[in-house]
Scaffold this active site. Structure first.
Site, PDB file in Angstrom:
ATOM      1  N   LYS A 111     -25.266  -1.402  17.507  1.00 50.35           N
ATOM      2  CA  LYS A 111     -26.024  -2.321  17.520  1.00 50.35           C
ATOM      3  C   LYS A 111     -26.189  -3.613  18.583  1.00 50.35           C
ATOM      4  CE  LYS A 111     -30.299  -3.687  14.569  1.00 50.35           C
ATOM      5  NZ  LYS A 111     -30.911  -3.502  13.591  1.00 50.35           N
ATOM      6  N   SER A 184     -34.230  -1.174  12.050  1.00 52.16           N
ATOM      7  CA  SER A 184     -34.193  -1.679  13.160  1.00 52.16           C
ATOM      8  C   SER A 184     -33.474  -1.123  14.409  1.00 52.16           C
ATOM      9  CB  SER A 184     -34.556  -3.027  13.594  1.00 52.16           C
ATOM     10  OG  SER A 184     -33.138  -3.515  13.343  1.00 52.16           O
ATOM     11  N   SER A 208     -32.508  -2.047   7.679  1.00 54.80           N
ATOM     12  CA  SER A 208     -32.109  -1.173   8.669  1.00 54.80           C
ATOM     13  C   SER A 208     -30.929  -1.004   9.680  1.00 54.80           C
ATOM     14  CB  SER A 208     -32.270  -2.855  10.315  1.00 54.80           C
ATOM     15  OG  SER A 208     -33.367  -3.331   9.868  1.00 54.80           O
TER      16      SER A 208
END
Length: 526
Positions: A111, A184, A208
């Site tokens: 990420k 996210s 997330s």
């Protein structure tokens, strides 16, 4: 990923084929990377049926075929430009001494909230396009030391919320590209699901990791808060921020956790993990782990806006009921329980707007020459996605010294007490519930321009219990709705019970084999 990056991948692949001094024979590269596990890849290395370079080239080809072409998942922020070079180096090391570690040549999808010294870190925002911090987050260092190769960084909801960012546009769900991928960590979720890499790292402030995992037929682990270092990661709310694995199998999640868990002096809260980390999470996995387990079922929706009479709710609950039946078949004692005040959990979590500005400003102050140094200056740029900007504006001017923060902490502690008391009263090992009570909704046409898009994002969200309590939670695939959309089953346990939760997830996974890859990203032609 830009067209320029796509061209760079193709050039790199061509270069590898044309100029590798001794290319492996074709039969030695017949390994199928789709749905491959860490153990399978390492076995193929040992047998001579696969090289690291061959493995990485296959994944680069899949990124090229499916991220900006085909289904256009838009899950990749940047591809490691040295991926093939690093793969060749790992092949050389393997030839002289075998595997360099438990993640030898395992392509990781990271990420873009986590710093990497050799790739940009943008946090999903155009404001940080091309920004190089020139340092690695602790988990990056640990993965590299274990032999891993960061093949790409993944798109994320701008500054860690939702699935849209000014730096890239919209991440798409690999199972239905018209639907949202949750967030996210949606880029990691879609990319791992579509086999654009082997394993992934997500960040979970309020859900997330588990949200994108649930809607992508993945395993997602939110660890106990002090278990995994956050150093080198842009924070949001430090009392709930953490990072963890997003993988296609429970075993791979356990292997990854073995590498990233434990004390880090650069994140002192991890000192609480000393003495709590087993010798190996992976080695302890047992298909019989659910025999005799006492599991409490939470049926009360934590999202009060979900329509319990809707078809989406019914389809998800049908899959959850089937999963509960499997738990019983595997020897677990499964019982319905009620946690006092469970209906207010999401609202309590959402009340914490007090930590973000201070910690964001402190983090930016640590960075080498960042383009923006405060949360206020980021918002004043006028370039943040409108929905995200509206939410971030509510965080300005608030501190942990405000009276409202005490109210939040008191409410949070009541939830923790109610959860642990319910576990004690019923002698429970864990709770279980749907990660989402409803499938992901369609992406709104104005999601990039409207501060309040009508996309019903996170409908049926049950993820807030874990961050509020700081207890670990594991999402595993529970099958698919009639429309072919993945459903996630979530286990929650006491602090530092990751080994037990992974065991429960492993037993369920081995009995059901619900995971299947998305049709949008099929195997490439040989």
């Amino acid at each position: 990923m830009s067209a320029r990056t796509s061209i760079a991948i193709r050039l790199a692949l061509s270069f590898a084929l044309a100029f590798t001094a001794a290319p492996p024979p074709l039969h030695a590269q017949a390994f199928e990377v789709e749905e491959a596990t860490v153990a399978e890849v390492h076995a193929a290395f040992r047998s001579g049926n696969l090289t690291c370079e061959g493995l990485v080239a296959r994944y680069l080809a899949r990124i090229d075929a499916y991220d900006q072409q085909g289904p256009q998942l838009n899950s990749i922020a940047v591809v490691n430009p040295r991926a093939l070079e690093e793969a060749r180096s790992l092949d050389t090391a393997f030839a002289s001494g075998g595997l360099t570690g438990p993640l030898h040549c395992i392509p990781v999808l990271l990420k873009d909230q986590v710093e990497t010294s050799d790739m940009p870190t943008t946090y999903g925002s155009a404001l940080f396009a091309g920004y190089m911090s020139e340092r690695d987050g602790t988990i990056v260092t640990r993965m590299k030391d274990a032999g891993a190769l960061i093949i790409a960084k993944t798109n994320m909801g701008e500054f860690a919320s939702r699935y849209v960012g000014s730096g890239f546009g919209i991440i798409r769900n690999a199972y239905d590209t018209q639907r949202n991928p949750s967030g996210s960590s949606g880029g990691t979720g879609s990319a791992v699901a579509a086999n654009l890499g082997m394993i992934g790292i997500g960040e979970d402030t309020g859900g997330s990791i588990r949200g994108p995992a649930a809607v992508a037929s993945l395993v997602g682990l939110r660890p106990t808060l002090p278990l995994v270092s956050r150093f080198g990661m842009m924070p949001a709310n430090p009392t709930t921020d953490t990072m963890g694995p997003m993988t296609r199998t429970v075993m791979d999640a356990a292997i990854l956790l073995d590498v990233i868990a434990g004390y880090d002096p650069d994140d002192p809260v991890t000192a609480y993990s000393v003495g709590q980390v087993p010798e190996s999470y992976a080695a302890a996995l047992d298909a019989g782990a659910l025999a005799g387990a006492r599991i409490g079922v939470i049926r009360e929706p934590m999202d009060r806006t979900v329509d319990t009479s809707s078809e989406g709710f019914r389809q998800v609950r049908d899959r959850i009921e089937a999963a509960l039946g499997t738990l019983r078949d595997l020897g677990a004692e499964v019982m319905d329980v009620e946690i006092p005040g469970i209906e207010g959990v999401s609202a309590i979590f959402g009340a914490n707007s007090y930590e973000t500005e201070e910690v964001t400003d402190a983090y930016l102050a640590e960075l080498r020459d960042p383009p923006y140094r405060t949360l206020a200056s980021i918002l004043l740029s006028g370039r943040v996605n409108p929905w995200r900007a509206a939410g971030m504006a509510d965080l300005l001017g608030k501190t942990t010294r405000d009276p409202g923060y005490l109210d939040y902490l008191l409410a949070r502690d009541r939830v923790r007490e109610d959860v642990i008391a319910t576990m004690a009263e019923h002698d429970l090992d864990a709770f279980v519930y749907a990660t989402f009570d409803h499938p992901p909704d369609l992406i709104a046409e104005d999601v990039e321009t409207n501060p309040a898009p009508a996309d019903r994002y996170a409908l049926g969200d049950n993820r807030s219990l874990s961050p509020l309590t700081a207890f670990p939670a594991l999402t595993v695939p529970a099958g698919f709705t009639d429309d072919g959309l993945p459903v996630g089953l979530e286990f929650l346990g006491r602090p530092f019970t990751e080994a037990m939760l992974l065991g429960f997830g492993y037993a369920f996974e081995q009995a059901t084999n619900h995971r299947r890859p998305p049709a949008t990203a099929p195997p490439l032609g040989r």
